[in-house]
Design an enzyme around this catalytic site. Sequence first.
Site, PDB file in Angstrom:
ATOM      1  N   GLU A  10      71.438  48.060  63.283  1.00 54.60           N
ATOM      2  CA  GLU A  10      72.437  48.492  64.276  1.00 54.60           C
ATOM      3  C   GLU A  10      73.850  48.515  63.681  1.00 54.60           C
ATOM      4  O   GLU A  10      74.603  49.453  63.910  1.00 54.60           O
ATOM      5  CB  GLU A  10      72.404  47.543  65.482  1.00 54.60           C
ATOM      6  CG  GLU A  10      71.111  47.649  66.279  1.00 54.60           C
ATOM      7  CD  GLU A  10      70.935  46.504  67.278  1.00 54.60           C
ATOM      8  OE1 GLU A  10      71.842  45.650  67.399  1.00 54.60           O
ATOM      9  OE2 GLU A  10      69.874  46.460  67.931  1.00 54.60           O
ATOM     10  N   HIS A  15      75.290  44.639  75.069  1.00 46.89           N
ATOM     11  CA  HIS A  15      74.143  44.606  74.170  1.00 46.89           C
ATOM     12  C   HIS A  15      74.412  43.542  73.127  1.00 46.89           C
ATOM     13  O   HIS A  15      75.548  43.400  72.660  1.00 46.89           O
ATOM     14  CB  HIS A  15      73.981  45.969  73.472  1.00 46.89           C
ATOM     15  CG  HIS A  15      73.048  45.906  72.303  1.00 46.89           C
ATOM     16  ND1 HIS A  15      71.680  45.967  72.454  1.00 46.89           N
ATOM     17  CD2 HIS A  15      73.269  45.726  70.969  1.00 46.89           C
ATOM     18  CE1 HIS A  15      71.111  45.851  71.259  1.00 46.89           C
ATOM     19  NE2 HIS A  15      72.055  45.702  70.341  1.00 46.89           N
TER      20      HIS A  15
HETATM   21  P1  ADP Z   1      68.041  43.885  75.520  1.00 46.89           P
HETATM   22  O1  ADP Z   1      69.233  44.792  75.775  1.00 46.89           O
HETATM   23  O2  ADP Z   1      68.132  42.610  76.322  1.00 46.89           O
HETATM   24  O3  ADP Z   1      67.804  43.607  74.038  1.00 46.89           O
HETATM   25  P2  ADP Z   1      65.867  45.905  75.596  1.00 46.89           P
HETATM   26  O4  ADP Z   1      66.143  46.239  74.164  1.00 46.89           O
HETATM   27  O5  ADP Z   1      64.445  45.672  76.001  1.00 46.89           O
HETATM   28  O6  ADP Z   1      66.724  44.625  76.090  1.00 46.89           O
HETATM   29  O7  ADP Z   1      66.415  47.094  76.531  1.00 46.89           O
HETATM   30  C1  ADP Z   1      67.581  47.815  76.218  1.00 46.89           C
HETATM   31  C2  ADP Z   1      68.329  48.149  77.502  1.00 46.89           C
HETATM   32  O8  ADP Z   1      67.526  49.004  78.337  1.00 46.89           O
HETATM   33  C3  ADP Z   1      68.604  46.940  78.410  1.00 46.89           C
HETATM   34  O9  ADP Z   1      69.748  46.221  78.009  1.00 46.89           O
HETATM   35  C4  ADP Z   1      68.746  47.577  79.774  1.00 46.89           C
HETATM   36  O10 ADP Z   1      70.029  48.144  79.959  1.00 46.89           O
HETATM   37  C5  ADP Z   1      67.702  48.695  79.701  1.00 46.89           C
HETATM   38  N1  ADP Z   1      66.398  48.215  80.236  1.00 46.89           N
HETATM   39  C6  ADP Z   1      65.499  47.457  79.589  1.00 46.89           C
HETATM   40  N2  ADP Z   1      64.404  47.196  80.330  1.00 46.89           N
HETATM   41  C7  ADP Z   1      64.619  47.809  81.515  1.00 46.89           C
HETATM   42  C8  ADP Z   1      63.863  47.922  82.738  1.00 46.89           C
HETATM   43  N3  ADP Z   1      62.661  47.353  82.859  1.00 46.89           N
HETATM   44  N4  ADP Z   1      64.395  48.630  83.755  1.00 46.89           N
HETATM   45  C9  ADP Z   1      65.597  49.223  83.626  1.00 46.89           C
HETATM   46  N5  ADP Z   1      66.371  49.167  82.516  1.00 46.89           N
HETATM   47  C10 ADP Z   1      65.910  48.468  81.469  1.00 46.89           C
END
Ligand code: ADP
Length: 168
Positions: free
Chosen positions: A138, A127
Amino acid sequence: MIEQCLIIIKPDGLVKSLTGNVITTLSETKLKIVGAKVIKVSRELAEKHYAQLKEKKPHIFEPTINYIMGKFHTDRVFALVYHGEDAIEKIRKLCGPTNPEEADPISIRGKFGRINSKTGVLENVLHASDSKENAEREIRLWFSPGELTETIYPIKKEIVKEERILWK
Ligand code: ADP
């Protein structure tokens, strides 16, 4: 702009022994590490961390909580705070986008991430905070001021009486 960025090497990153690879790659940014620790993620911490995901993508909230709590890999993560000029942009560029299949193959997520075909979770190794505001929210959640080598946000001093676990 001087910023902070929270990195969490997720449980899949730990079971794949990727801590060294991630830290080496992120060292290209020349940013300073001002905090680091291994943590077992509680449900409360996971839910607070992904509070925005619950609003944005409610269908993947529960599997993502289970993922960060280590239900599919190991029950720990490695959390780091990076500090310096344009920290968020520099770090997110090296990480790649959320979906490892859409990521540049030489980015961290492109190299080491996968989509878990059973759970549908994007196992993307780490993350990284996506904005200055989210970084502050965070970092305040994951670290206390005394765990960081720099006072990056305002602090207060209070005398608190609480039970603490100490070495015997
Ligand atoms: P990031 O981690 O890139 O900032 P997000 O905050 O949108 O992205 O999502 C948090 C976490 O949720 C992602 O790192 C991933 O592990 C999971 N995630 C996000 N979108 C999806 C999806 N469409 N399908 C499955 N898992 C997802």
